[in-house]
Scaffold this motif. Structure first.
Motif, short mmCIF file in Angstrom:
data_model
loop_
_atom_site.label_atom_id
_atom_site.label_comp_id
_atom_site.label_asym_id
_atom_site.label_seq_id
_atom_site.Cartn_x
_atom_site.Cartn_y
_atom_site.Cartn_z
N ALA A 39 0.84 -1.20 0.00
CA ALA A 39 0.00 0.00 0.00
C ALA A 39 0.87 1.26 0.00
CB ALA A 39 -0.92 -0.01 1.21
N ILE A 40 1.94 1.24 0.79
CA ILE A 40 2.85 2.40 0.83
C ILE A 40 3.48 2.61 -0.55
CG2 ILE A 40 5.06 3.25 1.77
CD1 ILE A 40 4.17 2.04 4.50
N GLU A 41 3.91 1.52 -1.18
CA GLU A 41 4.50 1.62 -2.52
C GLU A 41 3.52 2.22 -3.53
OE1 GLU A 41 5.98 -2.27 -3.64
OE2 GLU A 41 7.21 -2.33 -1.82
N LEU A 42 2.25 1.86 -3.38
CA LEU A 42 1.22 2.36 -4.31
C LEU A 42 0.85 3.82 -4.06
CD1 LEU A 42 -1.15 -0.75 -4.37
CD2 LEU A 42 0.22 0.09 -6.29
N GLY A 43 1.15 4.31 -2.85
CA GLY A 43 0.83 5.71 -2.55
C GLY A 43 -0.08 5.93 -1.36
N TYR A 44 -0.49 4.88 -0.69
CA TYR A 44 -1.29 5.06 0.54
C TYR A 44 -0.41 5.68 1.62
CZ TYR A 44 -5.12 1.95 -1.02
OH TYR A 44 -6.17 1.38 -1.69
N ARG A 45 -1.00 6.60 2.37
CA ARG A 45 -0.28 7.22 3.47
C ARG A 45 -1.07 7.17 4.79
NH1 ARG A 45 3.03 6.16 0.46
NH2 ARG A 45 4.52 7.47 -0.64
N HIS A 46 -2.28 6.72 4.72
CA HIS A 46 -3.18 6.72 5.89
C HIS A 46 -3.51 5.27 6.23
CE1 HIS A 46 -7.69 7.77 7.08
NE2 HIS A 46 -7.06 7.09 8.03
N PHE A 47 -3.18 4.86 7.46
CA PHE A 47 -3.38 3.47 7.89
C PHE A 47 -4.17 3.43 9.20
CE2 PHE A 47 0.21 3.56 5.09
CZ PHE A 47 -0.04 2.48 4.26
N ASP A 48 -5.15 2.54 9.23
CA ASP A 48 -6.05 2.45 10.38
C ASP A 48 -5.96 1.07 11.02
OD1 ASP A 48 -8.80 3.66 11.62
OD2 ASP A 48 -8.97 1.49 11.33
N THR A 49 -5.63 1.05 12.31
CA THR A 49 -5.60 -0.21 13.06
C THR A 49 -6.29 0.01 14.41
OG1 THR A 49 -4.18 -1.96 13.93
CG2 THR A 49 -3.23 0.25 13.92
N ALA A 50 -6.18 -0.97 15.29
CA ALA A 50 -6.81 -0.89 16.62
C ALA A 50 -6.22 -1.97 17.50
CB ALA A 50 -8.33 -1.09 16.50
N THR A 51 -6.28 -1.75 18.80
CA THR A 51 -5.84 -2.78 19.75
C THR A 51 -6.55 -4.10 19.45
OG1 THR A 51 -5.55 -1.10 21.45
CG2 THR A 51 -5.70 -3.34 22.21
N LEU A 52 -7.85 -4.01 19.20
CA LEU A 52 -8.66 -5.21 18.95
C LEU A 52 -8.14 -6.05 17.78
CD1 LEU A 52 -11.42 -6.81 19.45
CD2 LEU A 52 -12.26 -5.48 17.52
N TYR A 53 -7.58 -5.39 16.77
CA TYR A 53 -7.20 -6.11 15.54
C TYR A 53 -6.01 -7.03 15.75
CZ TYR A 53 -9.99 -2.34 13.38
OH TYR A 53 -10.97 -1.44 13.06
N ASP A 54 -5.28 -6.82 16.85
CA ASP A 54 -4.14 -7.66 17.18
C ASP A 54 -3.12 -7.70 16.03
OD1 ASP A 54 -2.70 -9.26 18.87
OD2 ASP A 54 -3.62 -11.12 18.22
N ASN A 55 -2.94 -6.54 15.37
CA ASN A 55 -1.96 -6.50 14.28
C ASN A 55 -1.10 -5.24 14.33
OD1 ASN A 55 -3.64 -4.46 13.37
ND2 ASN A 55 -4.37 -5.56 11.57
N GLU A 56 -1.13 -4.54 15.48
CA GLU A 56 -0.35 -3.30 15.57
C GLU A 56 1.15 -3.58 15.35
OE1 GLU A 56 -2.81 -0.47 18.65
OE2 GLU A 56 -1.94 -2.31 19.44
N GLU A 57 1.63 -4.74 15.83
CA GLU A 57 3.06 -5.07 15.64
C GLU A 57 3.39 -5.23 14.16
OE1 GLU A 57 3.00 -8.30 18.36
OE2 GLU A 57 4.29 -7.28 19.81
N ALA A 58 2.51 -5.91 13.42
CA ALA A 58 2.73 -6.13 11.99
C ALA A 58 2.66 -4.80 11.22
CB ALA A 58 1.70 -7.11 11.44
N VAL A 59 1.68 -3.98 11.54
CA VAL A 59 1.55 -2.67 10.89
C VAL A 59 2.80 -1.84 11.19
CG1 VAL A 59 0.25 -0.49 10.87
CG2 VAL A 59 -0.99 -2.66 10.90
N GLY A 60 3.21 -1.85 12.46
CA GLY A 60 4.38 -1.07 12.88
C GLY A 60 5.65 -1.54 12.20
N GLN A 61 5.81 -2.86 12.07
CA GLN A 61 7.01 -3.41 11.42
C GLN A 61 7.05 -3.02 9.95
OE1 GLN A 61 9.58 -4.95 13.19
NE2 GLN A 61 10.55 -4.43 11.23
N ALA A 62 5.91 -3.11 9.29
CA ALA A 62 5.83 -2.73 7.86
C ALA A 62 6.21 -1.26 7.68
CB ALA A 62 4.43 -3.00 7.33
#
Length: 287
Positions: A39-62
């Motif tokens: 998504a970043i490569e394509l031009g996305y700059r806005h990312f939405d996550t939440a504690t509930l999604y249990d993916n903050e680590e993956a989003v942060g690493q990316a």
């Protein structure tokens, strides 16, 4: 396609946010990392996550990987996460926020939201006050809410004296929440749509398909363009690169007045209403 093509919405605290972003609900681990990088490569700059999604680590690493690769700078990104109702109240909110920040590997957050008002718990005002204190310490740029409705928004504003910058709610063609959007407009609150494609139900609608064919577009692009045209922020989720790119191109579609009238006509029709939990009831007395 660069991020420059995505329009911005302005907040009541003078900040701005890209109007189109990527929702990451139900994306996990390696898949989540891959999708965020693409998504970043394509031009996305806005990312939405939440504690509930249990993916903050993956989003942060990316994000960390993309920054260290020189694909993007932290300043160009807009990252949102949310506090779950199990962590309402001053102390727990602070703890939840610091956990999120550390998982995301960030030193500040662009937007922090209360995920659900949980009126039965009665702690959303205290939670928001704590968020405002943390914002004052410079770790959160903007604060907002999700799944709030008129009465709880009024109570929040009356008791804290602070107007949230944004309210992220279930919203899609046929359920565009006009009364709530009017309240938002009056108070300078940005409306953000989750589940903008209504679990795909809207995409199979013959009228939507006809409009899409006329624009040489996909039904998904038509729906996103329709919502963007109303000034609504949209965070569709997809794990397919082609779909990510397709969603991004929605910003270029200009619907005709007759197209908009057709989509507006779904409002309140059977099969087009709320599809998920009602925030007046969820998550109930037990939380």
């Amino acid at each position: 396609m660069g991020s420059m093509n995505i329009p911005s919405v302005s907040f009541n605290d003078d900040r701005e946010m890209p109007q189109l972003g990527l929702g990451t609900y139900k994306m996990q681990g390696e898949e989540c990392k891959r999708v965020v990088r693409e998504a970043i490569e394509l031009g996305y700059r806005h990312f939405d996550t939440a504690t509930l999604y249990d993916n903050e680590e993956a989003v942060g690493q990316a994000i960390a990987d993309a920054i260290s690769a020189g694909d993007v700078t932290r300043d160009e990104l807009f990252v949102t996460t949310k506090v779950w109702h199990s962590h309402h109240g001053a102390e727990k909110t602070q703890q939840s926020f610091h956990d999120s920040l550390s998982k995301l590997q960030l030193d500040y957050l662009d937007l922090y939201l209360i995920h659900w008002p949980w009126p039965q718990g009665g702690l959303f005002v205290e939670t928001f006050e704590q968020m405002a204190r943390m914002q004052g310490m410079g770790q959160i740029a903007s604060i907002g809410v999700a799944n709030f409705y008129g009465e709880v928004l009024s109570e929040l504003i009356d008791k804290t004296g602070i107007v949230p910058v944004l309210n992220q709610v279930e919203l899609h063609p046929g359920f565009t929440q006009p009364a709530l959007r009017e309240f938002h407009q009056k108070h300078g609150i940005v409306t953000e749509a989750w589940s903008p494609l209504a679990r795909g139900i809207v995409l199979n609608n013959p009228d939507v398909k006809a409009i899409a064919a006329a624009h040489s577009a996909t039904p998904g692009q038509i729906v996103i363009a329709y919502l963007l045209g109303k000034g609504i922020s949209v965070i569709p989720k997809s794990s397919h690169k082609a779909r990510l790119e397709e969603n991004l191109k929605s910003v270029k579609i200009k619907l005709k007045r007759s197209d908009i009238e057709v989509l507006d006509s779904f409002e309140g029709k059977e099969g087009f209403g709320r599809m998920f939990k009602d925030p007046r009831e969820f998550p109930g007395a037990q939380g």
